[in-house]
Design a protein around this motif. Structure first.
Motif, short mmCIF file in Angstrom:
data_model
loop_
_atom_site.label_atom_id
_atom_site.label_comp_id
_atom_site.label_asym_id
_atom_site.label_seq_id
_atom_site.Cartn_x
_atom_site.Cartn_y
_atom_site.Cartn_z
N ALA A 88 35.87 1.60 43.32
CA ALA A 88 35.51 1.11 44.66
C ALA A 88 34.07 1.45 45.04
O ALA A 88 33.33 0.60 45.53
N MET A 91 31.48 -0.74 43.31
CA MET A 91 31.39 -2.07 43.91
C MET A 91 30.60 -2.03 45.22
O MET A 91 29.72 -2.87 45.45
N ALA A 92 30.94 -1.08 46.07
CA ALA A 92 30.32 -1.00 47.39
C ALA A 92 28.81 -0.80 47.28
O ALA A 92 28.04 -1.44 48.00
N THR A 97 32.76 -7.07 46.53
CA THR A 97 34.11 -6.81 47.00
C THR A 97 35.07 -7.36 45.94
O THR A 97 34.65 -8.06 45.03
N GLU A 98 36.35 -7.07 46.12
CA GLU A 98 37.35 -7.54 45.17
C GLU A 98 37.34 -9.07 45.06
O GLU A 98 37.63 -9.62 44.00
N ASP A 100 34.88 -10.93 44.83
CA ASP A 100 33.82 -11.36 43.91
C ASP A 100 34.25 -11.33 42.45
O ASP A 100 33.53 -11.80 41.58
#
Lengths: 126, 100
Positions: A88, A91-92, A97-98, A100
């Motif tokens: 997580a 990604m941030a 985000t999921e 993507d």
């Protein structure tokens, strides 16, 4: 009789830390993952740091003249490789985000990812 | 001076070193994994937004497309060039410097 022949299943984890295309690491790990599928092991894929970019939707390499290998991640479940974990925090930091991502994954915190790595019998990182 | 940067800002300090050395008005072209530095909403976006005010910043379109990113995700003030645009930038500047 060696361990493979006797049917001992080990927990393998391939840790992806590199973005695709800029270096060969992402593609090479993917080749290793596909080979590992032939040995009926318990395979896990982790995507951390720039490795999360490997799963970005919409990759189009036509103008680059390199092979777009991203569709292969979607074919992994056909080889019974279904344990994909994305961090997580990675990604941030990268504005992702999921939504993507081009495959269903399990999103883990950095702490949980570390704990999962610690449970493995074999870890290969690139 | 034209500066090119081909490394991810999340992994290497090539961009940071480039931005610290480049003089006002210089051109900076982000190529290969360097294009990630141009994305908005990231931990490095504010640094790039500030850089785009001092320098002329471009990304190489084919490298952006290969990585699944489109123009809508770029930090404001960053332009996109194609391979011909890359050649034009090199021709326009008397010197180039590659931050590998």
């Amino acid at each position: 009789m060696d361990e493979m022949e006797s049917g001992v299943v080990k927990k393998f984890m391939f840790v992806n830390r590199k973005a695709p295309y800029g270096t060969i690491y992402a593609l090479e790990v993917l080749e290793m993952v596909l080979i590992s599928a032939a040995f009926d092991q318990d395979v896990h894929l982790a995507f951390v740091d720039d490795g999360v970019f490997q799963l970005k939707k919409g990759q189009d390499t036509k103008a680059l003249g390199q092979k777009n290998f991203s569709p292969t991640y979607r074919a992994l479940d056909g080889y019974d490789i279904e344990k994909l974990y994305v961090e997580a925090e990675s990604m941030a930091e990268r504005g992702l985000t999921e939504a993507d991502l081009l495959v269903p994954v399990e999103v883990l915190s950095r702490a949980d990812m570390g704990a999962l790595m610690n449970e493995m019998d074999v870890v290969l990182t690139a | 001076m034209l500066h090119t940067v081909n490394k991810s800002p999340f992994e290497k300090n090539a961009l940071e070193s480039c931005l610290s050395h480049a003089v006002e008005g210089a051109s900076i072209l982000l190529i290969e994994d360097g294009v990630y530095a141009a994305l908005g909403g990231t931990s490095t976006a504010a640094r790039m937004a500030e850089a785009a005010k001092r320098f002329k910043v471009f990304v190489l379109g084919p490298d952006l497309a290969a990585r699944g990113m489109d123009a809508g995700r770029l930090v404001e003030g960053v332009g996109i060039v194609d391979y011909e645009g890359f050649v034009d930038l090199v021709a326009e500047h008397p010197t180039s410097q590659a931050w590998l």
